[in-house]
Motif scaffolding. Structure first.
Motif, PDB file in Angstrom:
ATOM      1  N   UNK A 154     -30.807  49.500  57.075  1.00  0.00           N
ATOM      2  CA  UNK A 154     -30.742  49.001  55.692  1.00  0.00           C
ATOM      3  C   UNK A 154     -29.370  49.329  55.102  1.00  0.00           C
ATOM      4  N   UNK A 155     -28.924  50.567  55.323  1.00  0.00           N
ATOM      5  CA  UNK A 155     -27.598  50.975  54.831  1.00  0.00           C
ATOM      6  C   UNK A 155     -26.509  50.136  55.515  1.00  0.00           C
ATOM      7  N   UNK A 156     -26.700  49.905  56.797  1.00  0.00           N
ATOM      8  CA  UNK A 156     -25.717  49.109  57.552  1.00  0.00           C
ATOM      9  C   UNK A 156     -25.528  47.728  56.888  1.00  0.00           C
ATOM     10  N   UNK A 157     -26.626  47.147  56.447  1.00  0.00           N
ATOM     11  CA  UNK A 157     -26.535  45.833  55.805  1.00  0.00           C
ATOM     12  C   UNK A 157     -25.813  45.934  54.452  1.00  0.00           C
ATOM     13  N   UNK A 158     -25.995  47.050  53.754  1.00  0.00           N
ATOM     14  CA  UNK A 158     -25.276  47.264  52.485  1.00  0.00           C
ATOM     15  C   UNK A 158     -23.774  47.382  52.751  1.00  0.00           C
ATOM     16  N   UNK A 159     -23.450  48.121  53.792  1.00  0.00           N
ATOM     17  CA  UNK A 159     -22.036  48.314  54.140  1.00  0.00           C
ATOM     18  C   UNK A 159     -21.418  46.960  54.528  1.00  0.00           C
ATOM     19  N   UNK A 160     -22.195  46.172  55.271  1.00  0.00           N
ATOM     20  CA  UNK A 160     -21.713  44.834  55.657  1.00  0.00           C
ATOM     21  C   UNK A 160     -21.379  44.014  54.403  1.00  0.00           C
ATOM     22  N   UNK A 161     -22.296  44.028  53.431  1.00  0.00           N
ATOM     23  CA  UNK A 161     -22.070  43.248  52.202  1.00  0.00           C
ATOM     24  C   UNK A 161     -20.821  43.757  51.468  1.00  0.00           C
ATOM     25  N   UNK A 162     -20.683  45.076  51.400  1.00  0.00           N
ATOM     26  CA  UNK A 162     -19.540  45.657  50.677  1.00  0.00           C
ATOM     27  C   UNK A 162     -18.220  45.300  51.372  1.00  0.00           C
ATOM     28  N   UNK A 163     -18.224  45.323  52.696  1.00  0.00           N
ATOM     29  CA  UNK A 163     -16.999  45.013  53.450  1.00  0.00           C
ATOM     30  C   UNK A 163     -16.683  43.522  53.358  1.00  0.00           C
ATOM     31  N   UNK A 164     -17.723  42.706  53.492  1.00  0.00           N
ATOM     32  CA  UNK A 164     -17.487  41.260  53.507  1.00  0.00           C
ATOM     33  C   UNK A 164     -16.955  40.780  52.149  1.00  0.00           C
ATOM     34  N   UNK A 165     -17.406  41.447  51.104  1.00  0.00           N
ATOM     35  CA  UNK A 165     -16.965  41.061  49.767  1.00  0.00           C
ATOM     36  C   UNK A 165     -15.477  41.344  49.570  1.00  0.00           C
ATOM     37  N   UNK A 166     -15.004  42.453  50.154  1.00  0.00           N
ATOM     38  CA  UNK A 166     -13.641  42.896  49.846  1.00  0.00           C
ATOM     39  C   UNK A 166     -12.611  42.561  50.912  1.00  0.00           C
ATOM     40  N   UNK A 167     -13.063  42.295  52.142  1.00  0.00           N
ATOM     41  CA  UNK A 167     -12.109  42.197  53.260  1.00  0.00           C
ATOM     42  C   UNK A 167     -12.250  40.897  54.029  1.00  0.00           C
ATOM     43  N   UNK A 168     -11.157  40.513  54.689  1.00  0.00           N
ATOM     44  CA  UNK A 168     -11.242  39.368  55.590  1.00  0.00           C
ATOM     45  C   UNK A 168     -11.674  39.921  56.957  1.00  0.00           C
ATOM     46  N   UNK A 169     -12.974  39.814  57.243  1.00  0.00           N
ATOM     47  CA  UNK A 169     -13.500  40.439  58.466  1.00  0.00           C
ATOM     48  C   UNK A 169     -13.193  39.579  59.690  1.00  0.00           C
TER      49      UNK A 169
END
Ligand code: 2HG
Ligand code: ZN
Length: 462
Positions: free
Chosen positions: A230-245
């Motif tokens: 669940x946390x992993x999915x939160x981290x994914x959302x936070x990274x995707x919002x701010x970074x060009x993955x």
């Protein structure tokens, strides 16, 4: 030359290179699944499109089944020849043909290794962006035949997005030139897209015109240790919002344990339930600051248990090895592989449900989870326990896949995200495709291949 039919093949196709030694039959008759006993008729190694045409004309005339063959790194049995088929290896047709700077396309022969395609694109200052661990051995023709995905789909999409044209030889030896590099072409059915992911059942891909693009900006690789999915999915959302993955991949503690046992270096002092390897643009101060902000936001929430950012190319490669080394590290346990996809948003619920189901049915199984978070693609490798026989293990794993298939139906997911159906998953095709769809797939197959000679028994039985 053991089989008298091969004399007539050589008469129809003088100069064709054929291999019939037992070691060659064994080598070319299997792929990475290692489940079926190879038993091909012979291995044909054409050196030109004309030779491929002649071989297929002969197969049609003689009623001989044929298995198109690239690097045979597939994990679904799509390149297995276990029933006296002629293996048609594209390995001698492995050259780049033409580069067009204005169109930004590279036309290559189908037997070229993916890594060689990468290098050929780089020589022109561009990239072919589809990438995955088997890059050195797999062939571009096989990538296209399975619509290969890999670690950069989150940024660039699947192989399907990168094919501007295909040359395909039909079972009766006709050459189809599909789409010819066009960007716009609304002239009816797109057979190029139909051939992509057809797993050698509709025609033999002999050449491909690949789209190329600009190299990505400089990037950083980060490894994160996380307490829960669940946390992993939160981290994914936070990274995707701010970074060009460029990539966002995960694996579990079990996966890491196997990679470490296989020689990799432990990244952290402690063990954690989940890990992410992510790569993102970090070429300038703005991007560096964004990366820092993403990391700090996750730290503030208490989401990240530990983390490390690559300080050099060598360290980036070391971090990637933890993820890319999993397949090799578990290979000695003869893993049964599942390669499924659901919507990204469904991943936590899907994972929780399937983990519970497998745990209940087979609590002693060592199940290694990893995959591509940005694509909703989970790899579930079940490792053979010591003392369990091959047949018993297979039976239990088929039961696991049945359970998975049912859950996938509920989640509208796919039984094959990127490896293909081949032999391994054909019994479960109906968990993903409806009866009317499967009937149409079979009708298409019969239209392209009325005698059922092209890779018979793969994807479905007619
Ligand atoms: C990967 O993502 C490949 O590393 C292989 O698709 C997955 O070994 C597997 O199950
Ligand atoms: Zn994968």
């Amino acid at each position: 030359m053991t089989d008298p039919r091969l004399e007539s093949l050589l008469q129809d196709c003088p100069g064709l290179r054929l291999k019939t030694d037992a070691a060659d039959l064994e080598h070319y008759g299997r792929d990475w699944t290692r489940r079926w006993t190879p038993a091909p008729l012979a291995i044909a190694l054409p050196a030109s499109v004309e030779e491929v045409q002649a071989v297929l004309r002969w197969c049609s005339a003689q009623g001989v089944a044929v298995v198109p063959s690239g690097g045979r790194t597939g994990l679904s049995g799509g390149a297995v020849a276990a029933n006296g088929e002629l293996v048609l290896s594209l390995e001698r047709m492995n050259k780049p043909l033409t580069f067009n700077a204005v169109d930004r396309t590279l036309t290559v022969q189908a037997g070229m290794a993916l890594e060689a395609v990468h290098n050929a694109a780089l020589e022109h200052g561009l990239i072919y962006p589809v990438d995955f661990a088997a890059r050195g051995s797999c062939s571009i023709g096989g990538n296209i035949a399975t619509n290969a995905g890999g670690i950069r789909v989150i940024r660039y999409g699947n192989t399907r997005e990168w094919i501007a044209g295909l040359k395909v030889v039909t079972v009766n030896g006709e050459l189809l030139e599909l789409n010819k590099g066009l960007i716009k072409n609304s002239s009816g059915y797109d057979f190029r897209q139909l051939l992509i992911a057809s797993e050698g059942t509709l025609g033999v891909i002999v050449e491909a015109t690949l789209k190329l693009t600009d190299p990505p900006p400089a990037s950083n690789v980060m490894l994160l240790a996380l307490p829960s999915f669940e946390v992993l999915m939160e981290v994914f959302a936070a990274f995707r919002e701010r970074l060009q993955l460029q990539a966002f991949e995960f694996f579990t503690d079990r996966a890491l344990e196997h990679v470490l046992a296989h020689g990799a270096q432990a990244p952290f002092a402690e063990v954690h339930p989940f890990y992410v390897v992510t790569e993102f643009a970090a070429g300038d101060e703005v991007q560096e600051a964004a990366a820092m902000a993403a990391f700090e936001a996750c730290m503030e929430q208490g989401w990240v248990s530990d983390g490390v950012v690559s300080q050099s190319d060598a360290q980036a490669a070391q971090l990637w090895r933890l993820r890319e080394g999993i397949t090799e590290a578990v290979a000695r346990y003869k893993p049964y592989k599942n390669d499924v996809s659901v919507r990204i948003s469904s991943m936590p619920a899907f994972l929780a449900r399937t983990q519970a189901l497998i745990g209940e049915a087979y609590p002693h199984f060592d199940v290694v989870w990893f995959g591509h978070i940005g694509d909703g693609n989970l790899h579930i490798n079940v490792l053979k326990p010591d003392g369990t026989g091959d047949a018993e293990f297979l039976q239990q794993c088929e039961h696991v896949t049945k359970l998975l298939a049912q859950v996938l139906k509920d989640f509208d997911g796919s039984i094959s995200a990127e490896h293909g159906i081949g032999l391994v998953k054909k019994g479960y095709l109906d968990s993903t495709r409806g009866p009317a769809e499967i009937a149409l797939m079979k009708a298409v197959k019969r239209t392209f291949d009325p005698q059922g000679l092209l890779n018979p028994g793969k994807v479905f039985d007619l």
